[in-house]
Structures are given as C-alpha cells and as structure tokens.
Scaffold this motif. Structure first.
Motif, short mmCIF file in Angstrom:
data_model
loop_
_atom_site.label_atom_id
_atom_site.label_comp_id
_atom_site.label_asym_id
_atom_site.label_seq_id
_atom_site.Cartn_x
_atom_site.Cartn_y
_atom_site.Cartn_z
N ASP A 83 0.32 37.71 -23.67
CA ASP A 83 -0.93 38.39 -23.32
C ASP A 83 -1.25 38.13 -21.85
OD1 ASP A 83 -1.62 35.73 -23.47
OD2 ASP A 83 -2.91 35.95 -25.20
N GLY A 84 -2.27 38.80 -21.37
CA GLY A 84 -2.65 38.69 -19.97
C GLY A 84 -1.87 39.66 -19.09
N VAL A 85 -2.29 39.72 -17.84
CA VAL A 85 -1.66 40.61 -16.87
C VAL A 85 -0.29 40.07 -16.50
CG1 VAL A 85 -1.83 41.56 -14.52
CG2 VAL A 85 -3.87 41.40 -15.96
N VAL A 86 0.68 40.97 -16.42
CA VAL A 86 2.03 40.63 -16.00
C VAL A 86 2.20 41.11 -14.57
CG1 VAL A 86 4.49 40.96 -16.42
CG2 VAL A 86 2.90 40.82 -18.35
N ASP A 87 2.25 40.19 -13.63
CA ASP A 87 2.43 40.52 -12.22
C ASP A 87 3.91 40.37 -11.89
OD1 ASP A 87 2.55 40.63 -9.44
OD2 ASP A 87 0.59 39.66 -9.21
N MET A 88 4.62 41.49 -11.84
CA MET A 88 6.06 41.45 -11.61
C MET A 88 6.43 40.88 -10.25
SD MET A 88 7.72 44.78 -13.44
CE MET A 88 9.35 44.21 -12.98
N GLU A 89 5.58 41.07 -9.26
CA GLU A 89 5.88 40.52 -7.94
C GLU A 89 5.87 38.99 -7.99
OE1 GLU A 89 4.42 40.78 -3.27
OE2 GLU A 89 3.31 41.88 -4.81
N LYS A 90 4.88 38.43 -8.66
CA LYS A 90 4.83 36.97 -8.80
C LYS A 90 6.03 36.46 -9.60
CE LYS A 90 -0.11 36.18 -8.34
NZ LYS A 90 -1.36 35.79 -9.01
N MET A 91 6.37 37.17 -10.67
CA MET A 91 7.53 36.77 -11.47
C MET A 91 8.81 36.86 -10.64
SD MET A 91 6.61 38.54 -15.17
CE MET A 91 8.27 38.38 -15.79
N TYR A 92 8.94 37.91 -9.85
CA TYR A 92 10.12 38.11 -9.01
C TYR A 92 10.30 36.93 -8.06
CZ TYR A 92 13.09 40.25 -5.40
OH TYR A 92 14.08 40.52 -4.50
N PHE A 93 9.26 36.60 -7.34
CA PHE A 93 9.38 35.52 -6.35
C PHE A 93 9.45 34.13 -7.01
CE2 PHE A 93 8.20 38.90 -3.43
CZ PHE A 93 9.17 38.72 -2.47
N ALA A 94 8.92 34.00 -8.21
CA ALA A 94 9.04 32.74 -8.93
C ALA A 94 10.49 32.46 -9.31
CB ALA A 94 8.16 32.74 -10.18
N HIS A 95 11.27 33.52 -9.51
CA HIS A 95 12.66 33.37 -9.94
C HIS A 95 13.68 33.76 -8.87
CE1 HIS A 95 11.14 32.58 -13.90
NE2 HIS A 95 10.54 33.76 -13.95
N ALA A 96 13.23 34.19 -7.70
CA ALA A 96 14.14 34.72 -6.68
C ALA A 96 15.19 33.69 -6.25
CB ALA A 96 13.36 35.22 -5.46
N GLY A 97 14.81 32.44 -6.12
CA GLY A 97 15.77 31.42 -5.70
C GLY A 97 16.94 31.31 -6.67
N TRP A 98 16.63 31.20 -7.95
CA TRP A 98 17.67 31.12 -8.97
C TRP A 98 18.45 32.44 -9.08
CZ3 TRP A 98 19.60 27.01 -11.27
CH2 TRP A 98 18.85 25.84 -11.29
N PHE A 99 17.72 33.55 -9.09
CA PHE A 99 18.35 34.87 -9.23
C PHE A 99 19.41 35.09 -8.15
CE2 PHE A 99 18.55 39.38 -8.14
CZ PHE A 99 18.68 40.01 -9.37
N PHE A 100 19.01 34.92 -6.89
CA PHE A 100 19.94 35.22 -5.81
C PHE A 100 20.99 34.13 -5.61
CE2 PHE A 100 16.51 38.21 -4.79
CZ PHE A 100 17.26 39.37 -4.70
N SER A 101 20.68 32.89 -5.94
CA SER A 101 21.70 31.83 -5.88
C SER A 101 22.81 32.11 -6.88
CB SER A 101 21.08 30.46 -6.17
OG SER A 101 20.19 30.09 -5.15
#
Length: 171
Positions: A83-101
């Motif tokens: 529940d609650g608002v899903v802010d994809m930008e915040k999620m993206y940057f929260a995981h960007a380090g792992w994602f791109f590594s």
C-alpha cells in the motif's frame, strides 16, 4: 526465461497498482530494454548447444552470467509495497548501485565466457560495444545525477536497437 518473467511480473504489478504509482521513465526504459538484452543473450547462448566438450569452468561462467541477468531483471521493477504511493524514481535510485554493478559484471562475464568457450573475444566491434556498456554501467552504479541516468537510458536504447545494423554494416 526467469529474467523475462520477473520483468513482466513487475510490469504487471505496476499496471495493477497504477492508481498509486508515480512513474519514472528511465526505470521503465531499462525494464523494456532488459527484455531485448535477455533475448539477445538467449540468441547468443543458443550456439552453445553445439559445444561437444563442456567444462565446469564454462558451465560456471554461463551460470554466473544468467544469475546476474536474473538479479538485474529483478531490480529493474522491484517488488511493490502492498500500500501507499510507489515512487519509481526513488526505487530506481535506491537500487541503481546494485542494478548497474551487476549489469557491468554480467557484461564482463561475456568477455570471460567468449574466451572460455571459443578461445577468443568476439568481433572487435562487439568487444568495443560491450566494453563501452561496461564502463557506462559502472559509472551509473556510482553517479546519481538524474541527467546521466536519463541520457544513459536513451543512449542504451539507441545502441541496443542500432548496434546490430551497425555491426552488420562493419563486417
């Protein structure tokens, strides 16, 4: 196959929760692009069915690469909170380090896989293309500038869509 499933399940979750989702186009771009990248990896691995002599090293590198691709796919559209608002930008940057590594490591494993399975790197154009992707993904793992991630998403779509045509022209 699991990587594509993971992305599609994430996109489905976004559609179902659309009333509370704040979209971020670079994240959606990477999700779509990863489907193409996975299809390309499938195509590249298809030729491996002709290998008569498999070694544990060959298998380990292939297994490590597909594992990383799956994990990258899982971070492209992470699980949504119930529940609650899903802010994809915040999620993206929260995981960007792992994602791109992990993305960069998967690309690096392509070089190792090529060397182990064929005894040489791929074509010079493909090697340069992958090396550039590895450098750009490594930078994206640490750079948090929104302009960089937006530019990288656009560049990556153009590169992945245009490289096959360019590579066939160069050969």
């Amino acid at each position: 196959g699991l990587a594509v499933t993971q992305i599609l399940l994430g996109l489905r979750a976004l559609m179902l929760a659309r009333a509370r989702v704040k979209l971020y186009w670079p994240a959606l771009t990477w999700a779509a692009l990863l489907i193409l990248i996975v299809a390309g990896a499938w195509w590249g691995m298809f030729a491996m069915h002709n290998f008569a002599q498999w070694t544990f090293g060959m298998y380990a590198v292939v297994l490590a690469q597909v594992t990383l691709i799956y994990l990258v796919a899982g971070l492209a559209v992470p699980d949504l909170p119930p529940d609650g608002v899903v802010d994809m930008e915040k999620m993206y940057f929260a995981h960007a380090g792992w994602f791109f590594s992990m993305f960069a490591l998967a690309v690096l494993l392509t070089f190792i896989k090529d060397e182990i399975t064929t005894g040489h790197l791929s074509s010079p154009a493909n090697t340069a293309f992958l090396a550039l992707f590895c450098v750009l993904a490594s930078a994206a793992a640490v750079v948090r500038a929104r302009w960089y991630h937006a530019a990288l998403a656009v560049f990556s779509v153009a590169a992945v869509m245009g490289f096959p045509a360019l590579a066939s022209y160069l050969t």
